[in-house]
Design an enzyme around this catalytic site. Sequence first.
Site, short mmCIF file in Angstrom:
data_model
loop_
_atom_site.label_atom_id
_atom_site.label_comp_id
_atom_site.label_asym_id
_atom_site.label_seq_id
_atom_site.Cartn_x
_atom_site.Cartn_y
_atom_site.Cartn_z
N TYR A 13 -62.30 6.27 10.25
CA TYR A 13 -63.19 5.59 9.29
C TYR A 13 -62.59 5.68 7.89
O TYR A 13 -62.58 4.72 7.15
CB TYR A 13 -64.57 6.27 9.33
CG TYR A 13 -65.61 5.54 8.52
CD1 TYR A 13 -66.39 4.55 9.12
CD2 TYR A 13 -65.80 5.83 7.18
CE1 TYR A 13 -67.34 3.88 8.38
CE2 TYR A 13 -66.75 5.16 6.44
CZ TYR A 13 -67.53 4.18 7.04
OH TYR A 13 -68.47 3.51 6.32
N PHE A 29 -62.66 -24.73 -3.18
CA PHE A 29 -62.76 -24.64 -1.73
C PHE A 29 -64.23 -24.39 -1.43
O PHE A 29 -64.94 -23.81 -2.26
CB PHE A 29 -61.86 -23.52 -1.17
CG PHE A 29 -61.99 -23.42 0.32
CD1 PHE A 29 -61.50 -24.44 1.12
CD2 PHE A 29 -62.66 -22.38 0.92
CE1 PHE A 29 -61.68 -24.41 2.50
CE2 PHE A 29 -62.84 -22.34 2.30
CZ PHE A 29 -62.35 -23.36 3.08
N THR A 30 -64.71 -24.81 -0.27
CA THR A 30 -66.15 -24.76 0.03
C THR A 30 -66.76 -23.38 -0.28
O THR A 30 -67.72 -23.28 -1.06
CB THR A 30 -66.41 -25.09 1.52
OG1 THR A 30 -65.56 -24.27 2.32
CG2 THR A 30 -66.10 -26.56 1.82
N ASP A 39 -56.15 -17.74 -5.67
CA ASP A 39 -56.56 -17.68 -4.27
C ASP A 39 -55.28 -17.91 -3.46
O ASP A 39 -54.76 -19.02 -3.42
CB ASP A 39 -57.60 -18.77 -3.99
CG ASP A 39 -58.01 -18.81 -2.51
OD1 ASP A 39 -57.32 -18.20 -1.68
OD2 ASP A 39 -59.02 -19.48 -2.20
N LYS A 53 -55.44 -16.53 7.29
CA LYS A 53 -54.39 -17.53 7.05
C LYS A 53 -53.09 -16.86 6.66
O LYS A 53 -52.07 -17.06 7.29
CB LYS A 53 -54.84 -18.48 5.93
CG LYS A 53 -55.98 -19.38 6.35
CD LYS A 53 -56.41 -20.30 5.23
CE LYS A 53 -57.55 -21.17 5.69
NZ LYS A 53 -57.16 -22.52 6.04
N ARG A 112 -63.18 -33.29 6.37
CA ARG A 112 -63.11 -32.76 5.00
C ARG A 112 -63.42 -33.94 4.08
O ARG A 112 -62.56 -34.53 3.47
CB ARG A 112 -61.72 -32.18 4.70
CG ARG A 112 -61.35 -30.95 5.48
CD ARG A 112 -61.91 -29.63 4.95
NE ARG A 112 -63.29 -29.32 5.25
CZ ARG A 112 -63.80 -28.10 5.21
NH1 ARG A 112 -63.05 -27.05 4.93
NH2 ARG A 112 -65.06 -27.89 5.45
N PHE A 151 -71.86 -28.59 6.66
CA PHE A 151 -70.87 -29.04 7.65
C PHE A 151 -70.70 -28.06 8.80
O PHE A 151 -70.28 -28.45 9.89
CB PHE A 151 -69.50 -29.29 6.97
CG PHE A 151 -68.89 -28.06 6.35
CD1 PHE A 151 -69.19 -27.71 5.04
CD2 PHE A 151 -68.03 -27.25 7.07
CE1 PHE A 151 -68.64 -26.58 4.47
CE2 PHE A 151 -67.46 -26.11 6.50
CZ PHE A 151 -67.78 -25.77 5.20
N1 F0G Z 1 -59.82 -19.84 0.22
C1 F0G Z 1 -59.16 -20.81 0.87
C2 F0G Z 1 -58.16 -21.64 0.13
C3 F0G Z 1 -59.42 -21.06 2.21
O1 F0G Z 1 -58.75 -22.02 2.84
C4 F0G Z 1 -60.38 -20.26 2.88
C5 F0G Z 1 -60.71 -20.52 4.28
C6 F0G Z 1 -61.03 -19.26 2.17
C7 F0G Z 1 -60.74 -19.07 0.84
C8 F0G Z 1 -62.08 -18.38 2.82
O2 F0G Z 1 -61.46 -17.49 3.68
O3 F0G Z 1 -62.37 -18.09 5.95
O4 F0G Z 1 -61.28 -15.89 5.53
O5 F0G Z 1 -63.49 -16.37 4.59
N2 F0G Z 1 -60.44 -21.57 4.91
C9 F0G Z 1 -60.73 -21.84 6.30
C10 F0G Z 1 -60.27 -23.23 6.66
C11 F0G Z 1 -62.13 -21.59 6.68
O6 F0G Z 1 -60.48 -23.60 7.83
O7 F0G Z 1 -59.67 -23.95 5.86
P1 F0G Z 1 -62.19 -16.95 5.02
#
Ligand code: F0G
Length: 482
Positions: free
Chosen positions: A80, A132-133, A223, A266, A389, A455
């Site tokens: 832990y 980003f979303t 990011d 990623k 998208r 989405f």
């Molecule tokens: N920033 C970017 C540029 C991303 O592409 C993503 C995730 C995140 C932050 C959030 O990271 O998913 O680990 O919480 N992108 C995924 C996609 C969901 O399918 O493009 P996460």
Amino acid sequence: MANIKYYSEDTIPLEMHKVRIIQKLLLLPIEERLRSLREAGFNTFLLKNRDVFLDMLTDSGVNAMSDRQQAAMLIADDSYAGSETFYRLEDKLTEIFQTKYFLPTHQGRAAEHIINSVLIKPGDTVLMNYHFTTSKAHVTVNGGMVEELIIDAGLVEESDLLFKGDIDIDKLKEAITRLGAAKIPYVRIEVGTNLIGGQPVSIANMREVSAICKEHGIISLCDASLLADNLYFNKIREDEFKDKSILEITQTISSLFDLLYFSARKLGYGRGGGIITNNERLFDMMKELIPLYEGFMTYGGMSVREMEALTIGLDETMDEDMINQGPQFIAYMVEELKKRGIPVITPPGGLGCHLNAMKFMDHIPQEEYRAGALTAALYLCSGVRGMERGTISEDRNPDGSDHLANMELLRLALPRRVFTMSQVKYAVDRIAWLYANRHLVGGLRFVEEPKVLRFFLGRLDAVNDWPEQLMAKFREDFGDSL
Ligand code: F0G
């Protein structure tokens, strides 16, 4: 990519790895694909994986691991607190990014949660190249606003501009003068800009942004989730870096920001995420939130096995032969589609190949979700699962009207080291068929619509019986083939 000369004129991307573990795929008949599509409310997020042939939904958490990563998982130190695994990962991040402090999180958006809960006050505005979303949602739930400063040319779908993710420096200066530095908690650069087609940001631009942030005492934030692809483009598209190693390019980028965070789903062929910085004050402000929301400081919600895999995956990210496969396959796919006259985002970026649904489906009103319709239609005729998208990925305006997206894209992600060239060719062939029959495709409408990030879980239906008509044409052209 190895510098191979072919005897023939062909240029074919060549992988510098081989496949050693495989997963069997299923390709359902089109009638069953239509049934699954209806069950999923025409939303590819809601499809079951067993109904999907090529899963090009995302490159998140689905990149193939290497033998070295798998081996490293066996030596994970389960505890832990104070696990050796954590220190190995922390040392690797310090070695690569030259940052002192690391806060582990369970994924990228968890890092966004921590950063924004600490830095945003109601009424603040975060400036960024593009949202980003999840990064936008975390600013707005904390009472902040987002202003996008991407260069105008970044939103031109078909172009030959090499760095479409750059910030417009004049817009940045103007926004700082207008809002005042005190109202700007940070300026965010998203490398490998996700929502405009995985387009890279130049280091020249990062340098200018960083200098302006310093001058005004504003935090600069990167990011770095899509850093791997961006590094490759910095090397091949930016003269200054063509003879630099990927590690040197990474360190140049890292030195320009006060704060970096990443989704390790990623970056690093792993799972998880984290925040890195050299700023002790920022680290101290954020660290208390890690045990509250993520897990203890030495795992942050990640499993130790994932952390070991990530440590090796970060090392592999510094190897040009490892990070170039995605961008090279994407470039191949984009060129093949372009040759067939199919509208696609150019120049090819990272993450995936992006079809321009604004044009592909220009007979459908934008309010009936061009990109959503294209995504559903491609799954129907191929079993290929992509991601919308476009307008569906935007939440509604406060007055309830649809926020029409700048771009309507179907993203076909190419998870790193996963697909083969023949699978890419299959996808190109079905897209070409769909393009020839695009007038049979109609729009979509919501039948169940969540208020936030609709989405993910929203359900839609076709506005008429176009799916049946498309299926009938498929049977006419392909006989009883899958
Ligand atoms: N920033 C970017 C540029 C991303 O592409 C993503 C995730 C995140 C932050 C959030 O990271 O998913 O680990 O919480 N992108 C995924 C996609 C969901 O399918 O493009 P996460």
